[in-house]
Design an enzyme around this catalytic site. Structure first.
Site, PDB file in Angstrom:
ATOM      1  N   HIS A  56       5.258   2.248  12.151  1.00 53.95           N
ATOM      2  CA  HIS A  56       6.182   0.868  11.984  1.00 53.95           C
ATOM      3  C   HIS A  56       6.971   0.324  12.528  1.00 53.95           C
ATOM      4  O   HIS A  56       8.081   0.829  13.191  1.00 53.95           O
ATOM      5  CB  HIS A  56       6.509   1.174  10.295  1.00 53.95           C
ATOM      6  CG  HIS A  56       7.124   0.438   9.917  1.00 53.95           C
ATOM      7  ND1 HIS A  56       7.597  -0.962   9.504  1.00 53.95           N
ATOM      8  CD2 HIS A  56       6.633   0.338   7.936  1.00 53.95           C
ATOM      9  CE1 HIS A  56       7.597  -2.336   8.939  1.00 53.95           C
ATOM     10  NE2 HIS A  56       6.882  -1.385   7.513  1.00 53.95           N
ATOM     11  N   GLU A  83       0.148  -1.512   6.370  1.00 54.50           N
ATOM     12  CA  GLU A  83       1.366  -0.998   4.694  1.00 54.50           C
ATOM     13  C   GLU A  83       2.160  -2.653   4.864  1.00 54.50           C
ATOM     14  O   GLU A  83       3.030  -2.081   4.550  1.00 54.50           O
ATOM     15  CB  GLU A  83       1.957  -0.099   5.272  1.00 54.50           C
ATOM     16  CG  GLU A  83       0.820   1.190   5.091  1.00 54.50           C
ATOM     17  CD  GLU A  83       2.556   2.748   5.929  1.00 54.50           C
ATOM     18  OE1 GLU A  83       3.128   2.418   6.035  1.00 54.50           O
ATOM     19  OE2 GLU A  83       1.532   3.848   5.451  1.00 54.50           O
ATOM     20  N   LYS A  99       6.454   0.262  -2.940  1.00 54.47           N
ATOM     21  CA  LYS A  99       8.191  -0.480  -3.230  1.00 54.47           C
ATOM     22  C   LYS A  99       8.376  -1.626  -3.036  1.00 54.47           C
ATOM     23  O   LYS A  99       9.590  -1.684  -3.975  1.00 54.47           O
ATOM     24  CB  LYS A  99       8.483   0.868  -2.270  1.00 54.47           C
ATOM     25  CG  LYS A  99       8.625   0.460  -0.604  1.00 54.47           C
ATOM     26  CD  LYS A  99       8.969   1.227  -0.023  1.00 54.47           C
ATOM     27  CE  LYS A  99       8.855   0.602   1.394  1.00 54.47           C
ATOM     28  NZ  LYS A  99       7.083   1.023   2.271  1.00 54.47           N
TER      29      LYS A  99
END
Length: 449
Positions: free
Chosen positions: A197, A274, A69
């Site tokens: 995260h 990530e 993204k």
């Protein structure tokens, strides 16, 4: 493996001794011979590769699964695929794009805790098994749509030290993890690990340590329930800019210590992450043209130091500020590549600088820099100091690789800014791209045909 072509644009292979900045100069010089002065984005693919080498050096145990993204340009994805990175996808569209590059499904994690059922079914039909969840409702959906999924429990962790907080939207509380695991067990679903995260633009590496400690607690609960968990996903939050207050090497050092403490190598747990903006922020420069100018002569209150952008420190060569204000209008703005100014707290300001070199005694002027649309929200810089620019001059903005082109629109009829990609011959050979066609002594073009 799918055939790969660079559909967006061509890649230019830099000649010996030529830099990405030289390429920008060359393209601007070429524009000077024509009426075309459209804005463009220059992506230095060497920078992406160098970020990967830095990752391997600092976090050798952690396999990066790049967050698509952040910047889904095909050349960037292909480079990362060629060096063994995986991919964090958040939708069917992103999965489709990554698979089209020849990426194997095992190198994809469907890292969206709240998925549309049809997207889950698409993942199942195309062999993508790893996916996250953070609620019982998500488990019920997955049970209906993808019984063979390999699930990763997304934890909500402390992201109070991040510029962009994510746990308010996604993640399960640590206290609810046992119930969620029991529900997965009752549905005969396989849970293979834990993800988290710490937020984008993390400013305190202790956040990773606490989150890894929390993940260890979930692993312990899972073992009690009979799960054999083998994956830890430490998410993103890694800085993209080189001048960020917390360096990547500092974060990596603390992560390595925490992994050794809570998940030593002998435990057999694989670790992934990530990263998004880490890989691409510094790789891209926006090159925009001054399409209009307005001089404001009326008396304005003086600007205080804290109102001025960093540009003032660059161009105040003689300490002299002229007593008029300039308004410049560029052919890219917040509805285009600079949407970060509206929606990305991790990069809420930009620093335009002139392409032409300022003279030593050249005065600087307070200025406001606008984007091209008719909306007054389309402002890039409200208070800056620059040498006087003319219509047709170029302003550059660095660190434009993350959440820029991929979020832009064609609002008000303005087209998306095109991207041009450059790389060195060494990088081309390293990632084994197709043989190039020589255009001239300085630039080689890889054909997309």
């Amino acid at each position: 493996m799918a055939d790969f072509t660079f559909a967006e644009t061509d890649i230019h292979i830099l000649g010996e001794g030529m830099s990405a900045c030289d390429y920008v100069d060359q393209r601007i010089n070429a524009f000077s011979l024509t009426a075309c002065k459209d804005a463009f984005l220059m992506t230095d693919l060497d920078d992406v590769l160098n970020k990967h080498l830095c990752w391997l050096s600092n976090l050798p145990r952690v396999v990066p699964f790049y967050a698509v993204k952040c910047n889904n340009s095909p050349p960037i994805l292909k480079i990362l695929e060629s060096v063994g990175a995986g991919f964090d996808c958040g939708s069917q569209g992103e999965i489709e794009q990554v698979l089209s590059l020849g990426v194997t499904p095992s190198k994809i994690i469907y890292a969206h805790p709240c998925k549309q059922e049809s997207h889950i079914k698409y993942a199942e039909a195309h062999g993508v098994q790893m996916m996250t969840f953070d609620s019982e409702e998500e488990l019920f959906k997955i049970s209906r749509c993808h019984e063979s999924a390999k699930l990763v429990l997304r934890l909500a962790v402390d992201d109070s030290k991040a510029l962009v907080k994510l746990s308010v939207k996604y993640g399960a509380k640590l206290a609810s993890s046992r119930q969620l695991l029991q529900t997965a067990q009752n549905l005969d679903l396989e849970v293979i690990g834990v993800s988290f995260h710490v937020g984008s633009g993390c400013t305190d590496s202790n956040a990773y340590r606490q989150a890894i400690s929390d993940a260890r607690c979930v692993f312990n609960i899972a073992e009690e329930l009979g799960f054999q968990m083998t994956l830890l996903d430490i998410g993103g939050g890694f800085p993209g800019k080189n001048d960020f207050k917390l360096s990547f090497s500092e974060i990596a050092a603390d992560i390595n210590k925490s992994l050794e403490e809570f998940f030593p190598l002998a435990c057999g747990v694989s670790v992934i992450a990530e990263p998004g903006r880490y890989y691409v922020t510094t790789a891209v420069t926006l090159v925009a043209n001054v399409i209009a100018k307005k001089v404001i002569l009326e008396e304005l209150p003086p600007l205080s130091g804290d109102q001025l952008t960093v540009a003032s420190r660059t161009f105040r060569t003689d300490g002299k500020i002229a007593n008029k204000t300039m308004m410049y209008y560029l052919n890219d703005g917040v509805y285009g590549s600079l949407g970060i100014l509206l929606h990305d707290l991790a990069q809420s300001s930009v620093l335009p600088y002139p392409h032409r070199k300022a003279k030593p005694d050249e005065p600087v002027y307070p200025c406001v820099i606008w984007g091209p649309t008719c909306d007054s929200v389309d402002v890039l810089v409200k208070n800056a100091l620059l040498p006087e620019q003319q219509v047709g001059d170029w302003l550059l903005i660095d660190n434009m690789g993350a959440y820029t082109h991929c979020t832009s629109s064609a609002f008000n009829g303005f087209k998306k800014t095109p991207i041009y990609y450059v790389m060195s011959r060494d990088t081309q050979l390293r990632i084994q791209l197709p043989s190039p066609h020589i255009l001239n002594d300085d630039v080689i073009l890889i054909s997309t045909e």
